[in-house]
Design an enzyme around this catalytic site. Structure first.
Site, PDB file in Angstrom:
ATOM      1  CE  LYS A 174      63.006  59.246  52.700  1.00 19.16           C
ATOM      2  NZ  LYS A 174      63.225  60.708  52.810  1.00 19.16           N
ATOM      3  CD  GLU A 249      65.995  58.415  68.319  1.00 20.73           C
ATOM      4  OE1 GLU A 249      65.096  59.201  68.723  1.00 20.73           O
ATOM      5  OE2 GLU A 249      67.056  58.796  67.798  1.00 20.73           O
ATOM      6  CB  CYS A 283      66.301  62.387  69.087  1.00 22.80           C
ATOM      7  SG  CYS A 283      67.949  61.700  68.949  1.00 22.80           S
ATOM      8  CD  GLU A 383      61.243  65.966  69.465  1.00 19.21           C
ATOM      9  OE1 GLU A 383      60.555  65.478  68.552  1.00 19.21           O
ATOM     10  OE2 GLU A 383      62.291  65.432  69.884  1.00 19.21           O
TER      11      GLU A 383
HETATM   12  P1  NAI Z   1      59.768  63.359  59.657  1.00 16.81           P
HETATM   13  O1  NAI Z   1      59.380  62.322  60.635  1.00 16.81           O
HETATM   14  O2  NAI Z   1      58.785  63.764  58.598  1.00 16.81           O
HETATM   15  O3  NAI Z   1      61.117  62.931  58.882  1.00 16.81           O
HETATM   16  C1  NAI Z   1      61.970  61.849  59.215  1.00 16.81           C
HETATM   17  C2  NAI Z   1      62.179  60.932  58.005  1.00 16.81           C
HETATM   18  O4  NAI Z   1      60.940  60.312  57.677  1.00 16.81           O
HETATM   19  C3  NAI Z   1      62.636  61.641  56.724  1.00 16.81           C
HETATM   20  O5  NAI Z   1      63.530  60.809  56.017  1.00 16.81           O
HETATM   21  C4  NAI Z   1      61.345  61.758  55.925  1.00 16.81           C
HETATM   22  O6  NAI Z   1      61.552  61.846  54.544  1.00 16.81           O
HETATM   23  C5  NAI Z   1      60.661  60.457  56.281  1.00 16.81           C
HETATM   24  N1  NAI Z   1      59.218  60.444  56.083  1.00 16.81           N
HETATM   25  C6  NAI Z   1      58.355  61.488  56.116  1.00 16.81           C
HETATM   26  N2  NAI Z   1      57.098  61.068  55.866  1.00 16.81           N
HETATM   27  C7  NAI Z   1      57.159  59.732  55.692  1.00 16.81           C
HETATM   28  C8  NAI Z   1      56.191  58.718  55.438  1.00 16.81           C
HETATM   29  N3  NAI Z   1      54.899  59.004  55.292  1.00 16.81           N
HETATM   30  N4  NAI Z   1      56.606  57.433  55.358  1.00 16.81           N
HETATM   31  C9  NAI Z   1      57.902  57.108  55.511  1.00 16.81           C
HETATM   32  N5  NAI Z   1      58.867  58.034  55.744  1.00 16.81           N
HETATM   33  C10 NAI Z   1      58.502  59.326  55.831  1.00 16.81           C
HETATM   34  O7  NAI Z   1      60.183  64.630  60.490  1.00 16.81           O
HETATM   35  P2  NAI Z   1      60.134  66.184  60.064  1.00 16.81           P
HETATM   36  O8  NAI Z   1      58.806  66.535  59.473  1.00 16.81           O
HETATM   37  O9  NAI Z   1      61.309  66.467  59.237  1.00 16.81           O
HETATM   38  O10 NAI Z   1      60.255  66.897  61.488  1.00 16.81           O
HETATM   39  C11 NAI Z   1      59.092  67.103  62.289  1.00 16.81           C
HETATM   40  C12 NAI Z   1      59.384  66.857  63.747  1.00 16.81           C
HETATM   41  O11 NAI Z   1      59.802  65.514  63.947  1.00 16.81           O
HETATM   42  C13 NAI Z   1      60.500  67.698  64.337  1.00 16.81           C
HETATM   43  O12 NAI Z   1      60.049  68.946  64.715  1.00 16.81           O
HETATM   44  C14 NAI Z   1      60.902  66.852  65.514  1.00 16.81           C
HETATM   45  O13 NAI Z   1      60.029  67.104  66.589  1.00 16.81           O
HETATM   46  C15 NAI Z   1      60.693  65.429  65.039  1.00 16.81           C
HETATM   47  N6  NAI Z   1      61.956  64.800  64.578  1.00 16.81           N
HETATM   48  C16 NAI Z   1      62.610  63.960  65.419  1.00 16.81           C
HETATM   49  C17 NAI Z   1      63.833  63.426  65.053  1.00 16.81           C
HETATM   50  C18 NAI Z   1      64.597  62.512  65.958  1.00 16.81           C
HETATM   51  O14 NAI Z   1      65.825  62.549  65.949  1.00 16.81           O
HETATM   52  N7  NAI Z   1      63.954  61.634  66.698  1.00 16.81           N
HETATM   53  C19 NAI Z   1      64.476  63.758  63.778  1.00 16.81           C
HETATM   54  C20 NAI Z   1      63.669  64.609  62.921  1.00 16.81           C
HETATM   55  C21 NAI Z   1      62.462  65.114  63.345  1.00 16.81           C
END
Ligand code: NAI
Ligand code: MG
Length: 482
Positions: A174, A249, A283, A383
């Site tokens: 996904k 992660e 990250c 973060e």
């Molecule tokens: P997110 O955690 O919502 O998105 C990451 C993935 O999770 C996307 O594919 C999204 O569609 C999916 N997702 C979202 N809600 C979900 C759910 N309930 N169940 C399963 N999958 C779900 O991150 P977002 O909102 O885009 O970014 C918010 C913060 O997260 C950023 O500001 C950053 O701090 C952190 N982040 C960290 C990342 C990393 O590389 N560790 C990457 C992206 C965001």
């Protein structure tokens, strides 16, 4: 305009409800493509296909060397399509074209690396009672769910799918709703390389729809998630209900610790590149600068000068730094800059959205250097995920370590010093899954195990370690004596 379906059983198909969403270029908000919007029923269809492909033996029982050859051909196809993939990544994510090209090369490396180990997944023989032989073998789990973010769409797709497939699993991936395109292209390339249809499936869609349905699906056997802490918690909760192992992660607040005896020009270069890369949306971004008090003024002026020379613009024109991914993320970043001022920090450069001329249509933020960030405050510990560097000051090794460890995270740490003893003391005591000494970042770091301590998550990506996470261990005991 391009239109993409879900990628299931080796072909593009419409979603069950025939709905789409738009993916946009964050440099100017133009729509790049319409993409099928997967929901629970589409996830269910993809998981069923991945399950029947797994059980058909077509993939898991293929000679491991042949599995490896298919992954190797995938790496060649990724390289052959580098320009198209990099352009797509730049348009979808916003990152500078040269960074996208690096991402595509790193993605090819993941397939090359895991291609080479597909036929080297070894077990052990264990000495037991006379007349018995005991051995272990590593087997695939079955269907792996990969939920990936928007910051390195192709890289994270490759870093999770390549080891999962090398071990003989099948996959339902996904991608993030912000950046679904390169993962879908990867499906096409895997098919061209000879992967059996149904071994790699992609369900684009929104997190709360497709993502949540995938994490909770009773037909999956393993979940790998990269993203935010709150969603990681939800994914783990869903997996707990199915007793399914999880790799998380979840980002970090990683420090670059700069001692007075370091090569300061070199250190400044790493400090700046580690917060500018991908506009700080990494990250493992070096988002905290911990600087020794005696060089505070000198070093900050070096960092400031470098930040002020960074060019910012649409990724396709290859500046040093592109836009933030979305309006939502822009608001988050600007919110933290406002909070920094409330907390009493000083903005040495940047601190504003860039809106001159064409930049007004995108989500651009000036590279920002914060000084006197209060220790233990929100800006020092949370973060931000933008081009915002928070400076804290220390007086000796112990204080550097204690500040470095003062966040809930623990992904990466950089140490800059000519003193081996200081460097290794920090490396030993810092709470982080990966430490860089007199460097920062690993240019993909395909071979090196990567993952977090604390709230940065658990399990390891990359290297041989990640491969083991995509296998389960079976023990077999044979009696041959009487
Ligand atoms: P997110 O955690 O919502 O998105 C990451 C993935 O999770 C996307 O594919 C999204 O569609 C999916 N997702 C979202 N809600 C979900 C759910 N309930 N169940 C399963 N999958 C779900 O991150 P977002 O909102 O885009 O970014 C918010 C913060 O997260 C950023 O500001 C950053 O701090 C952190 N982040 C960290 C990342 C990393 O590389 N560790 C990457 C992206 C965001
Ligand atoms: Mg997009």
């Amino acid at each position: 305009m391009d239109r993409y379906g879900l990628w299931i059983r080796g072909e593009f198909v419409d979603s069950n409800r025939n709905e789409c969403f738009e993916t946009r270029n964050p440099a100017d908000q133009s729509v790049i493509a319409r993409v099928a919007r997967g929901r629970g029923e589409d996830v269910d269809a993809a998981v069923r296909v991945a399950r029947s492909t797994f059980e058909s033996d077509e993939w898991q029982s293929m000679h491991p060397a042949e599995r490896g050859r298919i992954l190797l051909r995938t790496s060649e196809l990724i390289r052959r399509n580098r320009d198209e993939l990099a352009t797509l990544e730049t348009l979808d994510n916003g990152k500078p074209l040269k960074q996208a090209q690096t991402d595509i090369e790193v993605s090819a490396r993941y397939f090359e690396y895991y291609a080479g180990v597909a036929d080297k997944i070894l077990g052990e023989t264990i000495p037991v009672s006379p007349g018995y032989i005991d051995f272990t073998q590593r087997e695939p789990f079955g269907v792996c769910a990969l939920i990936i973010p928007w910051n390195y769409p192709m890289q994270v797709a490759a870093r999770t799918a390549a080891p999962a497939l090398a071990a003989g699993n099948t996959v339902v991936l996904k991608p993030a709703e912000e950046t679904p395109l390169t993962a879908l292209k990867l499906g096409v390339l895997l098919k061209e390389a000879g992967l059996p249809d149904g071994a790699f499936n992609v369900v684009p869609g929104f997190g709360e729809e497709a993502g949540a349905a995938l994490a909770a699906h009773p037909g999956i056997d393993h979940v790998s998630f990269t993203g935010s802490v709150p969603v990681g918690t939800e994914v783990m909760t869903s997996a707990a209900k199915n007793i399914v192992p999880v790799t998380l992660e979840l980002g970090g607040k990683s420090p670059n610790i700069v001692f007075a005896d370091a090569d300061l020009e070199e250190a400044a270069r790493w400090v700046v590149s580690s917060i500018i890369q991908n506009a700080g949306q990494t990250c493992s971004a070096g988002s905290r600068l911990l600087v020794e008090l005696s060089i505070h003024d000198q070093f900050l002026s070096m960092v400031k000068a470098r930040l002020e020379s960074i060019t910012v613009g649409p990724g396709i024109r290859n500046p040093d730094m592109g836009p933030i991914i979305s309006e939502k993320q822009l608001r988050t970043v600007m919110g933290y800059i406002a909070l920094a001022e409330e907390e009493g920090a000083e903005i040495l450069t940047g601190g504003a959205r860039l809106e001159d001329g064409e930049l007004a249509r995108g989500f651009f933020v000036a590279p920002t250097l914060l000084d006197r960030v209060p220790q233990g405050g929100r800006v020092a510990t949370e973060e931000i995920f933008g081009p915002v560097l928070s400076t804290l000051t220390f007086e000796d090794v112990d204080e550097a370590i204690s500040i470095a460890n003062e966040t809930p995270y623990g992904l990466v740490a950089g140490v800059h010093t000519r003193d081996l003893s200081k460097a290794l003391t920090v490396a030993k005591k810092v709470r982080a899954g990966q430490v860089f000494i007199n460097t920062y970042g690993a240019g993909g770091g395909v071979e090196m195990p990567f993952g977090g301590y604390g709230k940065s998550g658990f399990g390891r990506e990359k290297g041989l370690e990640a491969l083991l996470h995509f296998t389960q261990l079976k023990n077999v005991l044979i009696r041959y004596g009487s």
